[in-house]
Design an enzyme around this catalytic site. Structure first.
Site, short mmCIF file in Angstrom:
data_model
loop_
_atom_site.label_atom_id
_atom_site.label_comp_id
_atom_site.label_asym_id
_atom_site.label_seq_id
_atom_site.Cartn_x
_atom_site.Cartn_y
_atom_site.Cartn_z
N GLU A 431 51.59 40.56 27.91
CA GLU A 431 52.54 40.27 28.98
C GLU A 431 53.84 41.06 28.83
O GLU A 431 54.77 40.87 29.60
CB GLU A 431 52.80 38.76 29.08
CG GLU A 431 53.18 38.08 27.77
CD GLU A 431 53.30 36.56 27.89
OE1 GLU A 431 53.34 36.03 29.01
OE2 GLU A 431 53.36 35.90 26.85
N ASP A 455 54.60 37.41 33.44
CA ASP A 455 55.62 38.10 32.66
C ASP A 455 55.44 39.62 32.69
O ASP A 455 56.41 40.37 32.73
CB ASP A 455 55.63 37.60 31.22
CG ASP A 455 56.43 36.32 31.08
OD1 ASP A 455 57.52 36.25 31.68
OD2 ASP A 455 55.96 35.38 30.42
N CYS A 502 45.24 35.43 32.77
CA CYS A 502 45.64 34.04 33.00
C CYS A 502 46.93 33.93 33.81
O CYS A 502 47.43 32.84 34.03
CB CYS A 502 45.76 33.28 31.68
SG CYS A 502 47.04 33.92 30.61
C1 PEP Z 1 52.17 34.80 32.26
O1 PEP Z 1 53.24 35.23 31.85
O2 PEP Z 1 51.45 35.40 33.09
C2 PEP Z 1 51.66 33.49 31.79
C3 PEP Z 1 50.44 33.08 32.09
O3 PEP Z 1 52.48 32.73 31.05
P1 PEP Z 1 53.70 31.85 31.61
O4 PEP Z 1 53.61 31.86 33.12
O5 PEP Z 1 53.53 30.51 31.01
O6 PEP Z 1 54.89 32.60 31.09
MG MG Z 2 54.20 34.38 30.10
#
Ligand code: PEP
Ligand code: MG
Length: 570
Positions: A431, A455, A502
């Site tokens: 990320e 991110d 994800c």
């Molecule tokens: C992301 O950064 O894509 C992620 C799945 O984590 P979060 O949204 O919890 O930062």
């Molecule tokens: Mg993230």
């Protein structure tokens, strides 16, 4: 009006406004021992009538009770029969000479206030249960009937300040098209029950909802939280057609739950879910999810006064492991900092929190916190197929350091003779752009990658993901972001490790075929998004996906990419 959409679907109908008949304090004081005894007896009588009434509801075969309903009813019996409640009421009757009505109102008001002052959002919403049992006993004291017992006309939209848990259960909802309430949150009972019964609902609409009158025409959108009162004909037509589409889509999508997730040329695509606790798992399996691609563990650390202990964490992960039916669960180690603050941790204010002391950076600095979490995950690993995922990795040293701390956690458990899965897989979130660009290096060090596009977009494009003013620049279809994603997938394949996505992009139907064309075969998203993505992939093949991918990678700007995908997807 805009509230919080808590149960999706569109309702168009006529309002039925339900007013809470609030019990009034009379101020009448009791004169002698005989009156005192009589009022205590009235209280005991009302309590047993209330318990009988709940038991009768549980036995009533005309009412379809869900698991949630039974749990609420059982909790109510427990509250009503609690000796502390009786002691408090009796004390007010005997010592303060209050009549039973006033004694009960005062006792319940104290308890409600106690619950409302709690920090935990979930416990706060339980104040509604206390008020509800108070009203139930009062109803038997005064022999009044609440408005929810009436029979509703077909297409009724219930408008109320709030709906008590017991009312949501005993109410005859056959003709109820939707609910809109002034107060409430995602965890309120109206939300939980409306969702279980599949009735569209919007809560937390605020005081304006009180302006709605009986028989006003109301449109309610349980997904967006929008409520329209006496709308123009054109809007009714628009929403009628949205409602038809929603109904036929959700009927169709529901049937996909057990359909195998393969493309028409037989390539298997794993559809996993992002969850925050074991409570989310039912939804995952109901939507055909094949496991958990991201367990965000932050929830376990938020809404509390101190860090959870190793045992508390162990119980949390064990519950997830046990309820995951042997399917894989990727547990992400804490990702606090940035937008996720812990009041008790006292993280210093930073100029750029998203670029600061966050996630793995905290864990490598505060190894005590990290080791506690790792030991808890490892202990739970014998109850299911758990894997460990490290967030916010920017270089290989961080991975090596984290892995050595995982080894230390394992050694501590070995010394204490505690069993765990020694071969637990360890993967990382991709990320941060530096991680994506060095995917070839990182792939040698880990068992899997998961691409966090939320991110990755913000860091690649230098766009704060929380800043609405620049949200137009936050664009996963920017060719720069697409090139990074593509490179990560190719490197994972070359080094023979799993790669999933994800971030939110995994649930965007526009991106599905493009990502499959890049070779992605594992997607993780919120459970309710799974059927729509499955619907796309089971109706397409990888030859088309590859073609889309080749053409998209040759386009130089995201507007044209999005337009191309709109014309060529589905
Ligand atoms: C992301 O950064 O894509 C992620 C799945 O984590 P979060 O949204 O919890 O930062
Ligand atoms: Mg993230």
């Amino acid at each position: 009006m805009k509230g919080i959409g808590v149960s999706p679907g569109i309702a168009i109908g006529r309002a039925c406004v339900i007013k809470n008949n609030k019990a009034e304090v009379t101020g009448v004081l009791l004169k002698d021992e005989a009156e005192i005894a009589a009022h205590i007896h009235q209280f005991d009588n009302a309590v047993s009538l209330s318990v009988n009434e709940i038991e009768a509801t549980k036995q009533n075969t005309d009412i379809v009770l869900h698991e949630e309903d039974i749990a609420i009813l059982d909790t109510q019996i427990e509250f009503i029969s609690d000796p502390q409640l009786r002691d408090d009421v009796v004390e007010k009757i005997t010592t303060d000479k209050k009549n039973v009505n006033d004694a009960l109102i005062a006792t319940i008001a104290n308890m409600v206030q106690l619950f409302q002052e709690m920090d935990d959002e979930y416990i706060k919403t339980r104040a509604a249960d206390i008020q509800d049992i108070g009203n139930r006993i009062l109803k038997h004291l005064t022999k009044s009937t609440p408005g929810f017992t009436q029979e509703f006309k077909p297409g009724t939209i219930i408008i109320a300040e709030d709906i008590a848990p017991s009312d949501t259960i005993t109410m005859d909802t056959r003709n109820v098209a939707g609910f809109a309430t002034q107060v409430g949150s995602k965890t309120s009972h109206t939300a939980i029950i409306a969702k279980a019964k599949g009735i569209p609902a919007v809560v937390g609409c605020g005081d304006n909802l009180a302006t709605i009158k009986d028989n006003d025409i109301v449109i309610l959108d349980g997904a967006t939280g929008l409520v329209f009162i006496n709308p123009e004909h054109q809007l009714i037509e628009e929403y009628t057609s949205k409602k038809d589409t929603y109904t036929s889509n959700s009927d169709k999508l529901k049937q996909l739950k057990d359909v195998r997730s393969v493309t028409t040329d037989g390539i298997e695509i794993k559809l996993l879910a992002n969850i925050s606790s074991a409570d989310d798992l039912e939804d995952v399996f109901n939507n055909g999810g094949e496991g958990v691609g991201l367990l965000r563990t932050e929830l376990l650390f938020m809404d509390r006064d101190s860090f959870p202990t190793e045992d508390e964490q162990f119980e949390f992960y064990k519950k997830v492991a046990l309820q995951s039916k042997g399917k894989p669960v990727i547990v992400r180690t804490i990702d606090i900092g940035g937008d996720k603050q812990l009041p008790y941790f006292g993280l210093p204010a930073e100029q750029n929190p998203f670029l600061g002391y966050r996630a793995i950076r905290i864990c490598l600095d505060r190894t005590d916190i990290f080791i506690t979490q790792l030991k808890a995950i490892l202990r739970a690993s014998i109850f299911g197929d758990l894997k460990i995922m490290l967030p916010m990795i920017s270089n290989i040293q961080e991975v090596r350091e984290a892995k050595s701390i995982i080894t230390q956690a394992k050694q501590k458990l070995l010394q204490a003779n505690v069993t765990f899965n020694a071969a637990i897989e360890v993967g990382i979130m991709i990320e941060i752009p530096s991680a994506a660009i060095t995917a070839d290096i990182l792939a040698k060090e880990v068992d899997f990658f998961s691409i966090g596009t939320n991110d990755l977009c913000q860091y690649t494009l230098a766009v704060d993901r929380m800043n609405a003013k620049i949200s137009h620049l936050y664009d996963p279809f920017n060719p720069g972001v697409l090139r990074l994603i593509n490179y990560v997938i190719q490197q994972a394949h070359q080094h023979n490790i799993h790669v999933a996505m994800c971030g939110e992009m995994a649930s965007d139907p526009l991106a599905t075929l493009l990502l499959i064309g890049m070779g992605l075969t594992e997607f993780s998203m919120s459970a309710t998004a799974i059927p729509a993505i499955k619907d796309i992939l089971i109706n397409n093949d990888t030859i088309k996906a590859k073609d889309i991918y080749n053409k998209v990678m040759a386009i130089d700007n995201s507007d044209s990419i999005i337009q191309f995908l709109q014309e060529n997807t589905v």
